[in-house]
Design an enzyme around this catalytic site. Structure first.
Site, PDB file in Angstrom:
ATOM      1  NE  ARG A  58      -4.052  -2.036   2.766  1.00 39.24           N
ATOM      2  CZ  ARG A  58      -3.792  -3.410   3.324  1.00 39.24           C
ATOM      3  NH1 ARG A  58      -2.425  -3.589   3.704  1.00 39.24           N
ATOM      4  NH2 ARG A  58      -4.546  -4.281   3.504  1.00 39.24           N
ATOM      5  CE  LYS A  78      -7.510  -0.223   5.349  1.00 38.36           C
ATOM      6  NZ  LYS A  78      -8.579  -0.602   4.182  1.00 38.36           N
ATOM      7  CG  HIS A 137      -4.562   1.173  -3.799  1.00 37.23           C
ATOM      8  ND1 HIS A 137      -3.609   1.145  -2.543  1.00 37.23           N
ATOM      9  CD2 HIS A 137      -5.386   0.764  -3.553  1.00 37.23           C
ATOM     10  CE1 HIS A 137      -4.140   0.205  -2.073  1.00 37.23           C
ATOM     11  NE2 HIS A 137      -5.366   0.128  -3.156  1.00 37.23           N
ATOM     12  NE  ARG A 158      -2.214  -3.358  -1.909  1.00 35.66           N
ATOM     13  CZ  ARG A 158      -2.649  -3.491  -0.682  1.00 35.66           C
ATOM     14  NH1 ARG A 158      -1.467  -4.446  -0.807  1.00 35.66           N
ATOM     15  NH2 ARG A 158      -3.734  -4.094   0.028  1.00 35.66           N
ATOM     16  CG  HIS A 208      -7.130  -8.614   1.051  1.00 35.10           C
ATOM     17  ND1 HIS A 208      -7.200  -8.247  -0.165  1.00 35.10           N
ATOM     18  CD2 HIS A 208      -6.401  -6.606   1.031  1.00 35.10           C
ATOM     19  CE1 HIS A 208      -6.957  -7.509  -1.166  1.00 35.10           C
ATOM     20  NE2 HIS A 208      -6.449  -6.482   0.067  1.00 35.10           N
ATOM     21  CE1 TYR A 241      -6.979  -6.286  -7.660  1.00 34.80           C
ATOM     22  CE2 TYR A 241      -6.508  -7.948  -4.997  1.00 34.80           C
ATOM     23  CZ  TYR A 241      -7.289  -6.808  -6.099  1.00 34.80           C
ATOM     24  OH  TYR A 241      -6.163  -5.238  -5.853  1.00 34.80           O
TER      25      TYR A 241
END
Length: 296
Positions: A149, A174, A239, A242, A265, A274
Protein backbone atom coordinates in the site's frame (compact mmCIF):
# COMPACT_ATOMS: atom_id res chain seq x y z
CA UNK A 1 -23.76 19.68 21.81
CA UNK A 2 -22.90 19.71 25.49
CA UNK A 3 -19.23 20.16 26.50
CA UNK A 4 -19.31 16.61 27.85
CA UNK A 5 -20.10 15.32 24.34
CA UNK A 6 -17.14 17.27 22.91
CA UNK A 7 -14.85 15.79 25.56
CA UNK A 8 -15.96 12.28 24.54
CA UNK A 9 -15.06 13.07 20.93
CA UNK A 10 -11.58 14.28 21.88
CA UNK A 11 -10.97 11.16 23.97
CA UNK A 12 -12.01 9.01 21.03
CA UNK A 13 -9.67 10.82 18.66
CA UNK A 14 -6.78 10.17 21.07
CA UNK A 15 -7.85 6.52 21.35
CA UNK A 16 -7.77 6.14 17.55
CA UNK A 17 -4.15 7.22 17.39
CA UNK A 18 -2.70 5.80 20.62
CA UNK A 19 -4.53 2.47 20.93
CA UNK A 20 -6.08 1.62 17.56
CA UNK A 21 -3.04 3.01 15.72
CA UNK A 22 -5.07 3.83 12.64
CA UNK A 23 -3.38 5.48 9.66
CA UNK A 24 -3.18 9.29 9.67
CA UNK A 25 -5.60 9.67 6.76
CA UNK A 26 -8.15 7.36 8.45
CA UNK A 27 -7.94 9.39 11.66
CA UNK A 28 -8.35 12.64 9.70
CA UNK A 29 -11.38 11.29 7.82
CA UNK A 30 -13.04 9.98 10.98
CA UNK A 31 -12.52 13.29 12.77
CA UNK A 32 -14.07 15.20 9.88
CA UNK A 33 -16.99 12.73 9.63
CA UNK A 34 -17.80 12.83 13.34
CA UNK A 35 -17.55 16.62 13.57
CA UNK A 36 -20.02 16.83 10.69
CA UNK A 37 -22.41 14.48 12.50
CA UNK A 38 -21.99 16.54 15.68
CA UNK A 39 -23.13 19.63 13.70
CA UNK A 40 -26.20 17.68 12.55
CA UNK A 41 -26.94 16.76 16.19
CA UNK A 42 -26.69 20.42 17.19
CA UNK A 43 -29.33 21.34 14.60
CA UNK A 44 -31.53 18.49 15.91
CA UNK A 45 -31.00 19.79 19.48
CA UNK A 46 -29.39 16.54 20.57
CA UNK A 47 -27.07 17.50 23.42
CA UNK A 48 -25.63 14.14 24.47
CA UNK A 49 -24.46 11.10 22.50
CA UNK A 50 -26.82 8.95 24.58
CA UNK A 51 -29.80 10.85 23.11
CA UNK A 52 -29.04 9.85 19.51
CA UNK A 53 -31.40 7.16 18.21
CA UNK A 54 -31.31 4.89 15.13
CA UNK A 55 -33.81 7.15 13.34
CA UNK A 56 -31.47 10.15 13.83
CA UNK A 57 -28.61 8.29 12.14
CA UNK A 58 -30.96 7.14 9.34
CA UNK A 59 -32.16 10.73 8.80
CA UNK A 60 -28.57 11.97 8.69
CA UNK A 61 -27.53 9.31 6.16
CA UNK A 62 -30.64 9.98 4.04
CA UNK A 63 -29.78 13.68 3.98
CA UNK A 64 -26.21 12.98 2.92
CA UNK A 65 -27.45 10.70 0.13
CA UNK A 66 -29.98 13.32 -1.02
CA UNK A 67 -27.17 15.89 -1.22
CA UNK A 68 -25.34 13.68 -3.71
CA UNK A 69 -22.70 12.25 -1.40
CA UNK A 70 -21.34 8.98 -2.83
CA UNK A 71 -22.09 5.60 -1.32
CA UNK A 72 -18.46 4.91 -0.49
CA UNK A 73 -18.16 8.13 1.52
CA UNK A 74 -21.42 7.38 3.34
CA UNK A 75 -20.16 3.88 4.18
CA UNK A 76 -17.02 5.39 5.69
CA UNK A 77 -19.10 7.89 7.69
CA UNK A 78 -21.21 5.05 9.06
CA UNK A 79 -18.05 3.10 9.91
CA UNK A 80 -16.78 6.15 11.82
CA UNK A 81 -20.06 6.43 13.74
CA UNK A 82 -20.15 2.71 14.57
CA UNK A 83 -16.57 2.79 15.74
CA UNK A 84 -17.17 5.90 17.88
CA UNK A 85 -20.23 4.36 19.53
CA UNK A 86 -18.34 1.12 20.20
CA UNK A 87 -15.83 3.28 22.07
CA UNK A 88 -18.65 5.00 24.00
CA UNK A 89 -20.13 1.60 24.90
CA UNK A 90 -16.72 0.32 25.99
CA UNK A 91 -16.26 3.35 28.26
CA UNK A 92 -19.84 3.12 29.62
CA UNK A 93 -20.92 6.49 28.21
CA UNK A 94 -23.89 5.08 26.25
CA UNK A 95 -26.01 1.93 26.36
CA UNK A 96 -26.83 1.62 22.65
CA UNK A 97 -25.08 1.94 19.26
CA UNK A 98 -27.59 3.78 17.03
CA UNK A 99 -25.45 3.30 13.90
CA UNK A 100 -25.09 -0.46 14.28
CA UNK A 101 -28.00 -1.53 12.05
CA UNK A 102 -28.24 1.48 9.72
CA UNK A 103 -27.41 0.52 6.14
CA UNK A 104 -25.64 2.72 3.61
CA UNK A 105 -26.93 2.95 0.03
CA UNK A 106 -25.53 0.13 -2.13
CA UNK A 107 -22.17 0.77 -3.76
CA UNK A 108 -21.90 -0.25 -7.37
CA UNK A 109 -18.85 -2.54 -7.35
CA UNK A 110 -16.17 -1.26 -9.65
CA UNK A 111 -13.34 -3.59 -10.50
CA UNK A 112 -9.91 -2.13 -9.78
CA UNK A 113 -8.09 -0.94 -12.87
CA UNK A 114 -4.82 -2.73 -13.61
CA UNK A 115 -1.99 -2.43 -16.09
CA UNK A 116 -1.29 -5.47 -18.20
CA UNK A 117 2.06 -7.26 -17.93
CA UNK A 118 3.48 -5.61 -21.07
CA UNK A 119 2.61 -2.13 -19.78
CA UNK A 120 4.22 -2.90 -16.43
CA UNK A 121 7.38 -4.27 -18.07
CA UNK A 122 7.65 -1.27 -20.37
CA UNK A 123 7.27 1.14 -17.48
CA UNK A 124 9.73 -0.63 -15.18
CA UNK A 125 12.34 -1.33 -17.86
CA UNK A 126 12.78 2.38 -18.58
CA UNK A 127 16.21 3.80 -17.69
CA UNK A 128 16.35 6.49 -14.98
CA UNK A 129 18.32 9.60 -15.89
CA UNK A 130 18.73 11.28 -12.48
CA UNK A 131 19.17 10.38 -8.81
CA UNK A 132 15.50 11.15 -8.19
CA UNK A 133 14.46 8.79 -10.98
CA UNK A 134 16.73 6.08 -9.52
CA UNK A 135 14.76 6.49 -6.29
CA UNK A 136 11.44 6.55 -8.16
CA UNK A 137 12.21 3.35 -10.05
CA UNK A 138 13.10 1.59 -6.79
CA UNK A 139 9.74 2.69 -5.33
CA UNK A 140 7.74 1.49 -8.32
CA UNK A 141 9.61 -1.82 -8.51
CA UNK A 142 8.85 -2.36 -4.82
CA UNK A 143 5.15 -1.54 -5.28
CA UNK A 144 4.85 -4.12 -8.04
CA UNK A 145 7.21 -6.67 -6.48
CA UNK A 146 5.60 -6.78 -3.04
CA UNK A 147 2.09 -5.37 -3.47
CA UNK A 148 2.58 -2.61 -0.92
CA UNK A 149 0.00 0.00 0.00
CA UNK A 150 1.14 3.61 -0.50
CA UNK A 151 1.10 4.27 3.26
CA UNK A 152 3.23 1.15 3.83
CA UNK A 153 5.81 2.20 1.26
CA UNK A 154 6.38 5.70 2.65
CA UNK A 155 6.70 4.35 6.21
CA UNK A 156 9.46 1.86 5.31
CA UNK A 157 12.69 2.33 7.27
CA UNK A 158 16.14 1.05 6.32
CA UNK A 159 15.93 -1.51 9.15
CA UNK A 160 12.76 -3.00 7.58
CA UNK A 161 14.60 -4.29 4.50
CA UNK A 162 16.90 -7.32 4.39
CA UNK A 163 18.68 -7.15 1.04
CA UNK A 164 20.70 -10.33 1.58
CA UNK A 165 17.62 -12.48 2.35
CA UNK A 166 15.33 -10.66 -0.11
CA UNK A 167 12.45 -9.66 2.12
CA UNK A 168 10.97 -6.63 3.84
CA UNK A 169 8.88 -6.11 6.95
CA UNK A 170 5.72 -4.01 6.94
CA UNK A 171 5.36 -2.58 10.44
CA UNK A 172 2.54 -0.16 9.73
CA UNK A 173 -0.02 -2.24 7.84
CA UNK A 174 -3.75 -1.59 7.90
CA UNK A 175 -5.13 -1.92 11.43
CA UNK A 176 -1.59 -1.91 12.84
CA UNK A 177 -0.90 -5.39 11.45
CA UNK A 178 2.64 -6.43 10.56
CA UNK A 179 3.66 -8.81 7.80
CA UNK A 180 6.78 -10.01 6.03
CA UNK A 181 6.99 -9.88 2.24
CA UNK A 182 9.37 -11.27 -0.38
CA UNK A 183 11.15 -8.80 -2.64
CA UNK A 184 11.82 -9.82 -6.24
CA UNK A 185 15.29 -9.70 -7.79
CA UNK A 186 14.52 -6.70 -10.04
CA UNK A 187 13.23 -4.71 -7.05
CA UNK A 188 16.29 -5.73 -5.00
CA UNK A 189 18.60 -4.53 -7.79
CA UNK A 190 16.75 -1.22 -8.05
CA UNK A 191 16.85 -0.79 -4.25
CA UNK A 192 20.60 -1.43 -4.11
CA UNK A 193 21.23 1.23 -6.77
CA UNK A 194 19.06 3.73 -4.88
CA UNK A 195 20.69 3.00 -1.51
CA UNK A 196 24.14 3.69 -2.95
CA UNK A 197 22.83 7.08 -4.18
CA UNK A 198 20.54 7.90 -1.23
CA UNK A 199 21.53 11.01 0.78
CA UNK A 200 22.92 9.99 4.17
CA UNK A 201 20.91 10.53 7.36
CA UNK A 202 17.53 9.56 8.68
CA UNK A 203 15.78 6.20 8.83
CA UNK A 204 13.34 6.40 5.90
CA UNK A 205 14.12 4.30 2.83
CA UNK A 206 12.63 6.83 0.43
CA UNK A 207 13.66 10.42 1.04
CA UNK A 208 13.92 13.70 -0.84
CA UNK A 209 17.27 15.26 -1.70
CA UNK A 210 16.76 17.26 1.52
CA UNK A 211 16.73 13.91 3.42
CA UNK A 212 13.04 14.20 4.36
CA UNK A 213 10.76 11.16 4.26
CA UNK A 214 8.61 11.31 1.12
CA UNK A 215 4.93 12.12 1.54
CA UNK A 216 2.19 10.04 -0.07
CA UNK A 217 1.38 12.98 -2.34
CA UNK A 218 4.99 13.20 -3.59
CA UNK A 219 4.96 9.50 -4.53
CA UNK A 220 1.65 9.93 -6.39
CA UNK A 221 3.01 12.87 -8.39
CA UNK A 222 6.29 11.11 -9.21
CA UNK A 223 4.49 7.98 -10.43
CA UNK A 224 2.17 9.96 -12.69
CA UNK A 225 5.18 11.84 -14.08
CA UNK A 226 7.10 8.58 -14.66
CA UNK A 227 4.11 7.01 -16.43
CA UNK A 228 3.65 9.97 -18.78
CA UNK A 229 7.35 10.04 -19.57
CA UNK A 230 7.35 6.31 -20.37
CA UNK A 231 4.32 6.01 -22.59
CA UNK A 232 1.44 5.28 -20.18
CA UNK A 233 -1.39 7.44 -21.48
CA UNK A 234 -3.75 7.04 -18.51
CA UNK A 235 -3.39 8.67 -15.11
CA UNK A 236 -1.32 6.37 -12.88
CA UNK A 237 -1.74 6.08 -9.13
CA UNK A 238 0.15 3.81 -6.70
CA UNK A 239 -2.79 1.51 -5.98
CA UNK A 240 -2.82 0.52 -9.65
CA UNK A 241 0.60 -1.08 -9.13
CA UNK A 242 -0.71 -2.96 -6.07
CA UNK A 243 -3.78 -4.06 -8.08
CA UNK A 244 -1.56 -5.15 -10.96
CA UNK A 245 0.67 -7.13 -8.57
CA UNK A 246 -2.38 -8.96 -7.17
CA UNK A 247 -4.03 -9.60 -10.51
CA UNK A 248 -0.89 -10.86 -12.27
CA UNK A 249 0.10 -13.07 -9.34
CA UNK A 250 -3.36 -14.59 -9.00
CA UNK A 251 -3.61 -15.17 -12.75
CA UNK A 252 -0.33 -17.08 -12.72
CA UNK A 253 -0.63 -18.96 -9.41
CA UNK A 254 -4.41 -19.40 -8.84
CA UNK A 255 -3.57 -19.31 -5.10
CA UNK A 256 -5.99 -16.79 -3.62
CA UNK A 257 -4.95 -17.53 -0.01
CA UNK A 258 -1.32 -16.68 -0.77
CA UNK A 259 -2.36 -13.45 -2.52
CA UNK A 260 -4.54 -12.57 0.48
CA UNK A 261 -1.56 -13.00 2.83
CA UNK A 262 0.74 -10.96 0.63
CA UNK A 263 -1.76 -8.10 0.31
CA UNK A 264 -2.45 -8.09 4.05
CA UNK A 265 -6.22 -8.49 3.62
CA UNK A 266 -8.03 -9.49 6.83
CA UNK A 267 -10.92 -10.99 4.89
CA UNK A 268 -10.59 -13.16 1.79
CA UNK A 269 -13.72 -11.54 0.32
CA UNK A 270 -11.59 -8.40 -0.24
CA UNK A 271 -9.10 -10.46 -2.25
CA UNK A 272 -11.83 -12.19 -4.26
CA UNK A 273 -12.34 -9.10 -6.42
CA UNK A 274 -9.16 -10.16 -8.24
CA UNK A 275 -10.79 -13.46 -9.20
CA UNK A 276 -13.35 -11.37 -11.14
CA UNK A 277 -10.51 -9.66 -12.98
CA UNK A 278 -8.98 -13.04 -13.74
CA UNK A 279 -12.32 -14.30 -15.05
CA UNK A 280 -12.63 -11.22 -17.27
CA UNK A 281 -9.26 -12.05 -18.79
CA UNK A 282 -10.27 -15.69 -19.36
CA UNK A 283 -13.60 -14.62 -20.86
CA UNK A 284 -11.82 -12.26 -23.27
CA UNK A 285 -9.44 -15.04 -24.35
CA UNK A 286 -12.42 -17.38 -24.84
CA UNK A 287 -14.33 -14.84 -26.93
CA UNK A 288 -11.33 -14.27 -29.17
CA UNK A 289 -10.21 -17.87 -29.53
CA UNK A 290 -13.10 -20.31 -29.26
CA UNK A 291 -14.61 -21.17 -32.66
CA UNK A 292 -18.13 -21.48 -31.18
CA UNK A 293 -18.04 -18.35 -29.05
CA UNK A 294 -18.77 -15.75 -31.74
CA UNK A 295 -22.32 -14.65 -32.35
CA UNK A 296 -23.80 -14.48 -35.83
Amino acid sequence: MHAEADDALQLYFCYLVSEKRVADHTSTNYQRDLKRFRSFCNVQELRLWQQVQDRDVRNYIAGRHKNGIGSKTIQRELAALRSFYRFLLKTNQVTHNPAQHVQAPKVSKRLPHVLDVDQMMGMLNATPDSVLEVRDLAMFELFYSSGLRLSELVMLDLSDIDLSEGFLRVRFGKGGKQRQLPVGSKALDALKVWLTNRPEGGQAVFVSLQRRRLSRRSVQLRLDRWGKKNGIAEHLHPHMLRHSFASHLLEASKDIRAVQELLGHSNISTTQIYTHLDFQHLAAVYDQAHPRSRKG
